[in-house]
Design an enzyme around this catalytic site. Sequence first.
Site, PDB file in Angstrom:
ATOM      1  N   SER A   1       0.814  -1.224   0.000  1.00  0.00           N
ATOM      2  CA  SER A   1       0.000   0.000   0.000  1.00  0.00           C
ATOM      3  C   SER A   1       0.843   1.267   0.000  1.00  0.00           C
ATOM      4  O   SER A   1       0.337   2.336  -0.329  1.00  0.00           O
ATOM      5  CB  SER A   1      -0.957   0.009   1.195  1.00  0.00           C
ATOM      6  OG  SER A   1      -0.250  -0.023   2.409  1.00  0.00           O
TER       7      SER A   1
ATOM      8  N   HIS B   1       9.820  -1.318   2.042  1.00  0.00           N
ATOM      9  CA  HIS B   1       9.797  -1.470   3.508  1.00  0.00           C
ATOM     10  C   HIS B   1       9.705  -2.941   3.858  1.00  0.00           C
ATOM     11  O   HIS B   1       9.106  -3.731   3.124  1.00  0.00           O
ATOM     12  CB  HIS B   1       8.657  -0.686   4.147  1.00  0.00           C
ATOM     13  CG  HIS B   1       7.303  -0.935   3.546  1.00  0.00           C
ATOM     14  ND1 HIS B   1       6.907  -0.378   2.352  1.00  0.00           N
ATOM     15  CD2 HIS B   1       6.259  -1.692   3.959  1.00  0.00           C
ATOM     16  CE1 HIS B   1       5.680  -0.770   2.067  1.00  0.00           C
ATOM     17  NE2 HIS B   1       5.267  -1.579   3.026  1.00  0.00           N
TER      18      HIS B   1
END
Length: 113
Positions: free
Chosen positions: A94, A99
């Site tokens: 998203s 990450h």
Amino acid sequence: MEDCLFCKIAAGEIPSNKLFEDDRILAFYDIDPQAPVHFLVIPKQHIPSAAALTEENGPLLGHVFATISRLCKELGVENGYRVVSNVGQDGGQSVPHLHFHVLAKRSLAWPPG
Ligand code: 5GP
Ligand code: ZN
């Protein structure tokens, strides 16, 4: 990169609950934790996802994973943990800045949904 949430967090323009920071990476707690321990590790450099990594990013990735190992020890994680990097729409990504989720302190199901 302009208009990137995690670039803004890396730059300190948006506050985060930081665990660790150096010149290359930042580790901070996820705003919507999915486990008793749930933090994210990001490179400060904008990389859109794991799909954009190259061989040259090897040292950065080694640094990310060594830092995750150290932070988990410091947080008292004793029974293992999961590192996840979602890529693209089907992967459930998203935020389009690389990450690594680190989830710990509960038993995690496999396979993921
Ligand atoms: P993804 O869905 O891309 O794999 O993971 C993005 C993660 O970022 C989600 O777990 C979400 O809860 C977290 N997140 C989104 N916005 C923020 C924010 O502003 N601060 C923090 N600390 N985490 C965020
Ligand atoms: Zn970014």
